[in-house]
Write a protein that holds these residues in place. Structure first.
Motif, PDB file in Angstrom:
ATOM      1  N   THR A 203     -19.637 -17.282  48.065  1.00  0.00           N
ATOM      2  CA  THR A 203     -20.839 -16.986  48.839  1.00  0.00           C
ATOM      3  C   THR A 203     -20.874 -15.491  49.119  1.00  0.00           C
ATOM      4  O   THR A 203     -19.849 -14.867  49.393  1.00  0.00           O
ATOM      5  N   LYS A 204     -22.059 -14.934  49.049  1.00  0.00           N
ATOM      6  CA  LYS A 204     -22.226 -13.513  49.323  1.00  0.00           C
ATOM      7  C   LYS A 204     -22.449 -13.325  50.812  1.00  0.00           C
ATOM      8  O   LYS A 204     -23.295 -13.954  51.414  1.00  0.00           O
ATOM      9  N   VAL A 205     -21.672 -12.461  51.395  1.00  0.00           N
ATOM     10  CA  VAL A 205     -21.802 -12.151  52.811  1.00  0.00           C
ATOM     11  C   VAL A 205     -22.504 -10.814  52.923  1.00  0.00           C
ATOM     12  O   VAL A 205     -22.049  -9.807  52.381  1.00  0.00           O
ATOM     13  N   GLU A 206     -23.626 -10.812  53.638  1.00  0.00           N
ATOM     14  CA  GLU A 206     -24.396  -9.587  53.782  1.00  0.00           C
ATOM     15  C   GLU A 206     -23.860  -8.810  54.982  1.00  0.00           C
ATOM     16  O   GLU A 206     -23.770  -9.324  56.087  1.00  0.00           O
ATOM     17  N   THR A 207     -23.466  -7.579  54.726  1.00  0.00           N
ATOM     18  CA  THR A 207     -22.936  -6.764  55.811  1.00  0.00           C
ATOM     19  C   THR A 207     -24.076  -5.967  56.437  1.00  0.00           C
ATOM     20  O   THR A 207     -24.976  -5.497  55.738  1.00  0.00           O
ATOM     21  N   LYS A 208     -24.031  -5.838  57.717  1.00  0.00           N
ATOM     22  CA  LYS A 208     -25.058  -5.099  58.436  1.00  0.00           C
ATOM     23  C   LYS A 208     -24.519  -3.717  58.774  1.00  0.00           C
ATOM     24  O   LYS A 208     -23.397  -3.580  59.230  1.00  0.00           O
TER      25      LYS A 208
ATOM     26  N   SER B  69     -33.882  -0.195  57.166  1.00  0.00           N
ATOM     27  CA  SER B  69     -32.428  -0.149  56.922  1.00  0.00           C
ATOM     28  C   SER B  69     -32.178   0.280  55.483  1.00  0.00           C
ATOM     29  O   SER B  69     -32.800  -0.213  54.558  1.00  0.00           O
TER      30      SER B  69
ATOM     31  N   ARG C 237     -29.581   0.819  52.259  1.00  0.00           N
ATOM     32  CA  ARG C 237     -28.377   0.223  51.683  1.00  0.00           C
ATOM     33  C   ARG C 237     -27.701   1.238  50.811  1.00  0.00           C
ATOM     34  O   ARG C 237     -28.196   2.037  50.162  1.00  0.00           O
TER      35      ARG C 237
END
Length: 119
Positions: free
Chosen positions: A92-97, A117, A119
């Protein structure tokens, strides 16, 4: 109806300049809110509206309580053994903030960030 409380026009302009936006008064005055002209609600009768057979032990909600049901257990799960077992592991891809940046970051009038925002 009395006039809503506010500042003099000179002080209003100073306040708007210091806030960097148009000030909106959040107080509720009589002429600025909607009238209360709703009809009363029509609700169906409940279990306690009966005239007979309305005993306390049938109305007591504490007597209806039961032990909690187990919906999910985080213990070890065993899958049934099949000949076609999955060989690939799914990631699973975890989106970092990103952390917030200094500066004007929030527009109080629209409720959105000033800057998109990056990237």
């Amino acid at each position: 109806m009395a006039a809503p409380r506010d500042l003099t026009p000179l002080m209003q302009k100073l306040r708007n300049f210091l806030l960097r936006r148009e000030y909106k008064n959040s107080l509720r005055f009589e002429g600025l809110i909607a009238p209360r002209s709703q009809p009363p609600p029509v609700l169906p009768d409940g279990p306690s509206h009966k005239l007979s057979s309305n005993y306390y032990h049938t109305r007591d909600g504490r007597r209806d309580s039961q032990p909690a049901r187990i919906i999910y257990s985080h213990g070890e799960k065993f899958l049934p053994h099949s000949e076609q077992s999955p060989t690939k592991s799914f990631e699973t891809k975890v989106e970092t903030k990103l952390p917030p940046r200094p500066g004007l970051g929030y527009n109080w009038d629209t409720g959105k960030d000033h800057y998109p925002s990056y990237r």
